[in-house]
Scaffold this motif. Structure first.
Motif, short mmCIF file in Angstrom:
data_model
loop_
_atom_site.label_atom_id
_atom_site.label_comp_id
_atom_site.label_asym_id
_atom_site.label_seq_id
_atom_site.Cartn_x
_atom_site.Cartn_y
_atom_site.Cartn_z
N ALA A 106 5.76 25.68 70.84
CA ALA A 106 5.26 26.03 72.17
C ALA A 106 4.45 24.92 72.81
N GLN A 107 3.84 24.06 72.00
CA GLN A 107 2.98 22.99 72.52
C GLN A 107 3.73 21.71 72.80
N THR A 108 4.98 21.65 72.44
CA THR A 108 5.77 20.44 72.59
C THR A 108 6.86 20.69 73.63
N GLU A 109 7.39 19.64 74.23
CA GLU A 109 8.41 19.79 75.27
C GLU A 109 9.69 19.02 74.99
N PHE A 110 9.73 18.25 73.93
CA PHE A 110 10.87 17.38 73.69
C PHE A 110 11.34 17.57 72.26
N GLY A 111 12.63 17.81 72.09
CA GLY A 111 13.18 18.00 70.75
C GLY A 111 14.62 17.53 70.69
N ARG A 112 15.28 17.86 69.59
CA ARG A 112 16.65 17.46 69.39
C ARG A 112 17.49 18.68 69.00
N LEU A 113 18.61 18.81 69.69
CA LEU A 113 19.55 19.89 69.45
C LEU A 113 20.68 19.37 68.58
N ALA A 114 20.97 20.06 67.49
CA ALA A 114 22.12 19.73 66.63
C ALA A 114 23.16 20.83 66.85
N TYR A 115 24.38 20.40 67.14
CA TYR A 115 25.44 21.35 67.46
C TYR A 115 26.77 20.81 66.96
N HIS A 116 27.75 21.72 66.85
CA HIS A 116 29.11 21.36 66.43
C HIS A 116 29.97 21.09 67.65
N LEU A 117 30.84 20.10 67.54
CA LEU A 117 31.83 19.85 68.58
C LEU A 117 32.99 19.11 67.94
N ALA A 118 34.17 19.70 68.02
CA ALA A 118 35.39 19.08 67.49
C ALA A 118 35.23 18.66 66.04
N ASP A 119 34.78 19.59 65.21
CA ASP A 119 34.63 19.37 63.78
C ASP A 119 33.65 18.27 63.42
N GLU A 120 32.74 17.96 64.33
CA GLU A 120 31.69 16.98 64.07
C GLU A 120 30.35 17.61 64.42
N VAL A 121 29.32 17.13 63.79
CA VAL A 121 27.97 17.55 64.14
C VAL A 121 27.38 16.49 65.04
N HIS A 122 26.83 16.93 66.16
CA HIS A 122 26.21 16.03 67.13
C HIS A 122 24.74 16.38 67.23
N ILE A 123 23.96 15.43 67.68
CA ILE A 123 22.54 15.67 67.92
C ILE A 123 22.18 15.00 69.23
N ALA A 124 21.40 15.72 70.05
CA ALA A 124 21.06 15.21 71.38
C ALA A 124 19.63 15.59 71.73
N PRO A 125 18.93 14.68 72.39
CA PRO A 125 17.57 15.01 72.82
C PRO A 125 17.59 15.94 74.03
N ALA A 165 21.00 24.03 65.42
CA ALA A 165 19.67 23.76 64.86
C ALA A 165 18.90 22.97 65.91
N PHE A 166 17.59 23.10 65.86
CA PHE A 166 16.72 22.44 66.82
C PHE A 166 15.54 21.87 66.05
N GLU A 167 15.16 20.63 66.37
CA GLU A 167 14.11 19.97 65.58
C GLU A 167 13.11 19.27 66.50
N ILE A 168 11.84 19.40 66.14
CA ILE A 168 10.78 18.61 66.78
C ILE A 168 9.98 17.95 65.68
N ASP A 169 9.33 16.85 66.01
CA ASP A 169 8.47 16.20 65.02
C ASP A 169 7.39 15.42 65.74
N HIS A 170 6.43 14.98 64.96
CA HIS A 170 5.31 14.23 65.53
C HIS A 170 4.75 13.27 64.48
N VAL A 171 4.59 12.04 64.88
CA VAL A 171 3.83 11.06 64.12
C VAL A 171 3.34 10.05 65.14
#
Length: 146
Positions: A20-39, A69-75
């Motif tokens: 809830a405190q963050t606004e930017f993450g990465r979406l992992a999704y399937h497309l044409a038998d491949e896994v993609h990730i996008a901000p 899947a959806f991922e956020i991180d911080h460092v």
């Protein structure tokens, strides 16, 4: 320092708070038998994550395969702690009133292009970890300085 201090599992509530405190993450999704990730920039409401997208691979991917899947991180520089949160769930493209209700969320494109499609991820599982970083290279003195 024990391993327990190096790698702490976040509670479900801690994960949701960070989402809830963050606004930017990465979406992992399937497309044409491949896994993609996008901000994406996103907003959280109740048990769901929302984002806007234009026509393209993300929209096609979630239309074809709802599992995502959806991922956020911080460092940050100078900090000795990092964290990561991963949410897994089902994505659906919102239409009509449901899509219009997303206008009340903090959900505006960060880039200057038209993103009319609203996607909601109903989260089924959320996990997270906090890491205390050793970063040993920061403590090594270069040979020319020795």
């Amino acid at each position: 320092m024990t391993d327990a201090h190096l790698n702490q599992v976040l509670t479900e509530q801690e994960c949701w708070t960070r989402l809830a405190q963050t606004e930017f993450g990465r979406l992992a999704y399937h497309l044409a038998d491949e896994v993609h990730i996008a901000p994406v920039n996103y907003a959280v409401h109740e048990d769901s994550i929302y984002f806007r997208t234009a026509e393209g691979s993300k929209l096609l991917g979630v239309a074809m395969h709802e599992d995502v899947a959806f991922e956020i991180d911080h460092v940050a520089d100078g900090e000795e702690v990092a964290w990561s949160v991963v949410a897994r769930g089902k994505a659906r493209i919102l239409e009509g009133d449901a899509a219009r209700q997303a206008d009340h969320l903090r959900l505006r494109p960060w880039v200057d292009n038209q993103k009319f499609n609203v996607v909601a991820i109903t989260v089924e599982e959320v996990t997270g970890r906090e890491y205390h970083l050793a970063r040993p290279w920061r403590h090594i003195v270069p040979r020319d300085e020795a």
